[in-house]
Each structure stands twice: as structure tokens, then as C-alpha cells.
Design a protein around this motif. Sequence first.
Motif, PDB file in Angstrom:
ATOM      1  N   VAL A  62      45.876  39.582  57.686  1.00  0.00           N
ATOM      2  CA  VAL A  62      46.069  38.144  57.715  1.00  0.00           C
ATOM      3  C   VAL A  62      45.013  37.458  58.567  1.00  0.00           C
ATOM      4  N   LEU A  92      49.822  41.590  61.684  1.00  0.00           N
ATOM      5  CA  LEU A  92      50.857  40.554  61.766  1.00  0.00           C
ATOM      6  C   LEU A  92      51.895  40.874  62.836  1.00  0.00           C
ATOM      7  N   LYS A  93      52.401  42.115  62.830  1.00  0.00           N
ATOM      8  CA  LYS A  93      53.465  42.510  63.741  1.00  0.00           C
ATOM      9  C   LYS A  93      53.033  42.329  65.195  1.00  0.00           C
ATOM     10  N   LEU A 146      52.580  33.445  54.495  1.00  0.00           N
ATOM     11  CA  LEU A 146      52.361  34.518  53.525  1.00  0.00           C
ATOM     12  C   LEU A 146      53.437  34.492  52.444  1.00  0.00           C
ATOM     13  N   ASP A 147      54.682  34.214  52.828  1.00  0.00           N
ATOM     14  CA  ASP A 147      55.771  34.159  51.850  1.00  0.00           C
ATOM     15  C   ASP A 147      55.504  33.090  50.797  1.00  0.00           C
ATOM     16  N   ARG A 179      51.714  42.463  47.996  1.00  0.00           N
ATOM     17  CA  ARG A 179      51.842  42.740  49.425  1.00  0.00           C
ATOM     18  C   ARG A 179      53.023  43.691  49.621  1.00  0.00           C
ATOM     19  N   ARG A 230      63.028  33.797  50.467  1.00  0.00           N
ATOM     20  CA  ARG A 230      62.086  33.210  51.409  1.00  0.00           C
ATOM     21  C   ARG A 230      62.719  31.930  51.961  1.00  0.00           C
ATOM     22  N   LYS A 267      54.103  34.657  58.832  1.00  0.00           N
ATOM     23  CA  LYS A 267      54.877  35.289  57.761  1.00  0.00           C
ATOM     24  C   LYS A 267      55.383  34.247  56.765  1.00  0.00           C
ATOM     25  N   ASP A 305      53.767  44.523  55.231  1.00  0.00           N
ATOM     26  CA  ASP A 305      53.213  43.418  56.001  1.00  0.00           C
ATOM     27  C   ASP A 305      51.834  43.800  56.526  1.00  0.00           C
ATOM     28  N   GLU A 359      53.656  35.310  64.741  1.00  0.00           N
ATOM     29  CA  GLU A 359      54.128  36.168  63.649  1.00  0.00           C
ATOM     30  C   GLU A 359      55.066  35.428  62.689  1.00  0.00           C
ATOM     31  N   GLU A 360      56.073  34.756  63.222  1.00  0.00           N
ATOM     32  CA  GLU A 360      57.053  34.097  62.354  1.00  0.00           C
ATOM     33  C   GLU A 360      56.400  33.021  61.503  1.00  0.00           C
TER      34      GLU A 360
END
Length: 778
Positions: free
Chosen positions: A619, A594-595, A607-608, A587, A185, A604, A590, A600-601
Motif C-alpha cells: 500500500v 499495512l499491519k 483499499l476496501d 487482494r 465493507r 484499509k 492484506d 491502518e484502519e
Amino acid sequence: MKTIGIASIASVLLLCSVAPASAQPVYANHVYPYAEAKTVADKEAELLDLELDGSDEAPEDTKIKRERAIELAKQYVTIPSGYILDGIVYQSNYYTISASRGSWIISFVSKDQKSYGDISVTIESDTGKLLSFYINEMNTDKKFTFPPKIDMEHAKQTALDYITKTNPQEISQLRYDEDYEKSFRKPLDGNVEYPICYLRVVNGIVFPQNYVVMTVNGEGKILSYMQQWDELLTFQVPGNSISPGQAAEQFNKLAEPRLQYIVPNTPNGFAAPAVAYETDAFLLDAETGEALLPSGLKKEKQSKAIPVSDKRITNGIPKAQKLTKEQAAAQVSAVIPLPASAKLQATDYLENTDPITGVTSYEWDLSWSIASDKRHDDSSIYATVDSSTGAVLRYSRYAFNYADSKVTSQSGTPSYDQLKIKALESVKQLLPDYAHELFLDSQYGGYTQDELQNMQTFEYYFRRNINGIDVPNDSVTISFDRQTAEIQEFNSNLLTSYYPAEPPKVISAQKAKDIWMSQYKVEQQYMVVDKENENAQQQELKLPMAQTETKLVYNLKPIFQFRELTYLDAGTGEWKNNETNQIVHPRITDPVDLKGNWAEEALKLMLDYEVLDLVDGKVQPDALVTRGELVQMFITTLNGGYFPVASDYADRSASFSDVTKDSKYFPYVENAIDYNLIDRASGTFDPDAAMTRSEVADLIVKALGYSNLSKVKGLFATKATDVNELPNQGAIAIVSALEIVTLNGETFSPYEKVTRAQAATFFYNFLKAHSQLLDAPR
């Protein structure tokens, strides 16, 4: 001389995220050894357990001479200006699984006084092949930026280009390991080292014991490289293997989940025991479907542990009492005969409350001196007695000078099995209240006859099981002098008055297996089996192996990797975090929403670092973010990606009435108070409430350390036309100027509620600004 430990074979399966999934207990240990990227030098040290002792002199028949090795090192690795050759050492035995070969280790160091750096390159001495290198640079003036200059995809291409150039003959047998990447991550400070792993593939089947691993930093520089490769191995052509589906059925069938008590941390410092499921590691023979040990040897059925007593001896735990030191000493002599010359020398009374369980112990520590006799000189006895129950918890007899310490095989000397019977009887006598819960572990030791002949003492290990539930942290050991059959040492590690009298209700073992299997996928692999080392997991392997062969096996690879220690709650079937005891939701894929999202970035990244919870697998980017979630984000940032745990604040009363110690936000809120991000004066925090853009601006400025500065009148001006009446215009000016919270034309919209996607973007922009501001708190 260079030696290699068992880690080189057993643990190499862990490298590149290909550890047997069954090695991960169902209740815990879902943490991979490289959750954050490490340099190849770190991996080499951990996996190979090296002890280096080389020479700068090589045998005359060495094909690559000293000077040529230095030239090659400079071709493989760009040596920066300011570095000088520090040394070169020849090693005669650089091991692979199947062979030993000579190698040169060339070292360079930086002579720049402002920074420290060293580079080490290992070259095979017969072929000139690069085996490994690592670059270690420490420059306190270096500034990292977020996000890094290159992303993972660019790092992967950099690594692939280097491998193609360096290993042109082997590149066709290498496959990028996507699972290894999953453990990575992005660091929040921009100091990134991307982990890259390629596994060897033969006949379309992966061979994880051969690999190339690298790290590439955020500027695109390769920092480390290591290759493990065996040219001498042969690989059987796949034939009559069972299918992956059949293998999955076998894993499910042969897995043996067992119940186990664990002690998770809890906010108030006193943890109730939790019951978890766990299982032992095993692989499958790809042809027969038989269970194999992680070493590749056949997994034999283990003999059952021997109970100390098949029924309860006493009527429960004795009533609490407080022994005097004389009574405690009498308890010892009543169950373990003391020499006639034993004289009580010292006594200490101790009371201690376990900060996790809340159980208080009351103990007497006693010591006796013993006059010299034919066998002992200057000897002593130590013992610990539970003042409440009268049980002898620990006992040891030390003889500092044996007049006759040589082990002999005289007739009449008790054997290991004979003293085993005495061990059972002794434990029954010493711990009658727990005898029905103690089992002699027949797998402990595993000594050969030759080893037994040379042992001065015989030791026996007892594990605890309460109503069918293992208690791994509770154990008893006892050892006997082989010549006299006297107790040499006794140690009882049992937690009393803690575990429930009646076993709790749990899900079935089959249900536990189904949950476990849902976390993994089946993969066929080649592996090396050492036929000559039957106790490979207990003895040090001497490499190269005298006889090696590759074997086709089925392994389980994780679909999802828990970053923290987790356990499978046997009562609910939920995964829980050992530190926080909160439910963890794997998880595997994804979130569907999200996609393609504009944030998105940033989402993510949230979430990481697990600062946003999924809701029904989504999400929910357009949902409003809560005060608790925003505090999580900023505390995670200020702590460099690490989260506080409730046990850190066990002695602190909750600062807010609505964020008590059982709240998941409790440690974050308390940590935020320490950082002066929030004020406890109001008495309530309202963690589930939404936040406005104006409130977020205040929080960001506090996290940057500019709160007081933002209040200086006239110092900061903003183009926003809708904040003139607000008292925090300075904070709004700062966050908009730094492009953390941007304006919409000339409006800031201070009262607009913030969504999850917006909050994630603010957080991402905050990281950018945070990495660029030299006076920002780090």
C-alpha cells in the motif's frame, strides 16, 4: 399455501459465501449476492421464493397455541413501546430440506406517526422454537455516525450471545463463517448492518445448507435472524475420502475452460470485443473424485452441439446494400413461403447505432394480414429484414383464434427429432452467411416425452461460435407448428461486422485453470442430494424431498471476492473490470506494509473501496498521494461508496487534455466537475502530481459545501501561525477546527506534500465530520 422454489436448494449454497467456486465463471460473475449486508428478511425472500397464504386458525393438535406464540415472540424479540400487534398467521408447511412443519408468523407495527416500523417473528408451532425475525425501522430524523458506535467484533459477540441463549442445543454444531464476513465493507455514511453467519458443522465437516444468519446494526441492535436446520437428516461418517490436495488436482484436471467473447464498457462508448475464459460449475464426489453438478447429481458428459454447416457456405458477408421495402418483402417470401392470401399491411424503416459497439443496423419491419382459413382466424405475420444484407432476422406468425388448437398425435405428425432436422435446414437457408458459426444446442429444452406430446410448437436454440470462441450474446431460435410443420417464429440475434476475422492469440487453457485455481481453496462439505429429481436445475423442487441423503463433496471457496463483475482476459491472463475494463488485482492477503501502520484502519477502508492501488502488493503508506487518488476518495464518499463509470460520460468530451477517456480517473474527474470540486478552466489536471496540505484543505471544504462560506473575511480564525499570507485561511480554519486536517502545535505546514497514509486519515476524518454536520451534502 406456501411453495418453495429451486433457490432453496441450489442457491442456499450461495448463502454465507459457500457457493461452488466453479459456479463463478473464470471470466466474470465474481460477485457475491450479498456483497453488502442484507437483512434476513431479504435473504429469506430471495432464497426461498415464498408465496404465503396462511390462516389464524391452527389444527387442534398444535402444541404451541396462538397466545403462547405471541408470548414467545415477545421473549425472543424486544418489542419497543409504541408497537402494537398487527396480526398473527398460522402456516401449515414451513419447509426445511427434509421435513415440513407448522409455524406462527406474528407481526407488530409502530403507531408512531413520526416514524415507520414493523417487526415479524416466525415461531415453530410444535416446539416454540424461533425460526426467524426481522425488524424494519424507518426514522427520517435518525442520524448515523461514522465510524459506527460498535465495530464488527462487538457485533459478532452480540450475535454469539444471542445464538447461545436462543439455540443452546445447537451452538456446539455451529462455526462462524469468516468468508461470509469478507464480503462486508464498512458503509461510508455510518448506516451499517454487520452480516453474521454461522454454518452447521457435523463430524468436523461443514454443512452449508444448515445455518444461522443475522444482521446487527452499528448500535449493537440485532435487526434480523434466520435459522435453517434439519433434525431428520443423517450424516455419513467420513471414510475413504480423497485428500484436499488430490481434490485440488481433480478440480484442475476436470475443469473445462472455454473461450468466450464479451463486450466490456469502454470510455468512448464503442467497446472492442474481449476474449475471456470461463468454465461451468461443478463439485467433486469426496470419495471417488468424480465431477458432480451443483445439485449433487453426477455430471454426465454433454453431447456435442450440432453444426448447421461444417463449412462456410458463402464467400463472406455480402456487400452493403440498401433494400427497398418491396425488395425486403420479397426476401421474406423467398425463404419462408407466405400464404396466398397474405397482404402487406405496414412497413417501417429503422436505423440504430449500438452505443457500446458502435455497430449501426439498417432494418425493415414488415407486417402482413392473412385472410381467415380453416385453422386460423384474424392472423398476421411480422418480419424484420436486414436492409444491408437481405437476411431475414425475425419472423413470427400469430393466429389469434385456433379453430383446432388441441394437440393430437395423428399419424404423419412430425416428431421433435424430425423437425430438428428441418430446423437445421431452415437456419442454413435463412442465415447462409453465418451457418458455419451456428450450432444447435442439444441441451436446450430437455423435454420428456409426455411434455412433447402436449406441446403446440417445438422450439430449437442455436448458439454462435466463431473460430472456437463462444459468443453467448448471439443466438438464433426457431419454432415450428407441430401439426403443420410451418415456421411459427424465428429470431436471429447476431452482431454483424464486429468480431475479428482471425482468432486472437490467447493463453493456454491450462494457464487459465492455474489462474482460476489460485483464487480458491478446497473445502470438504456435506450436501443434500435429491435423487428423484434428475432435472433439479430445470424444474421446481417440491419440498420436503421424498428421499434425501447427505453426501460428502469437495467444493471450492473463494480466497478473494471481486466486488464488481470481472473477467479473465484470455489474451493477457489478467483480471479486468467489466465496467471500466481496468486491470483488477486480487487482494488475497492484506499488504505486508499495512499491519501495524499508524493509519491502518483508514488505509484499509481505502483499499476496501478500491480508491488506492497496490504497488507490488504494497500500500506504500509513506508514498505521496496523487491528485487523481484524492479525487477518487471524495467522489466515492459523495456517491455513498459507489463509483462512476466511464460509459456515464460517453457523450462528454474530456474536460482535461491529460485525463482522456481511456484514463481510469476520467469518470471521477468528470464527476468531480459536476460536484464543483475542481475547475476545468486550466485545461489540465495533472492527475499524477502530489498535493499539498493547503490544496487538500480546499478540496475538503468544497466537498463539505462550504467553499463560498470559507472566503468570507473575518468569519473564520485559525490558530495556525504559518498561513497568514495564504488566500485560503478560511478553508484551513474549517478543516483544522473540524479535526479533519489537524495542526502540529500552532503550525499547519500548508506546503507539505501529503502521503497516502495522511490522505487516508484525512478522508477518514472527513467521513466523521461529514456524518455530524446536518447541513453537509449527502
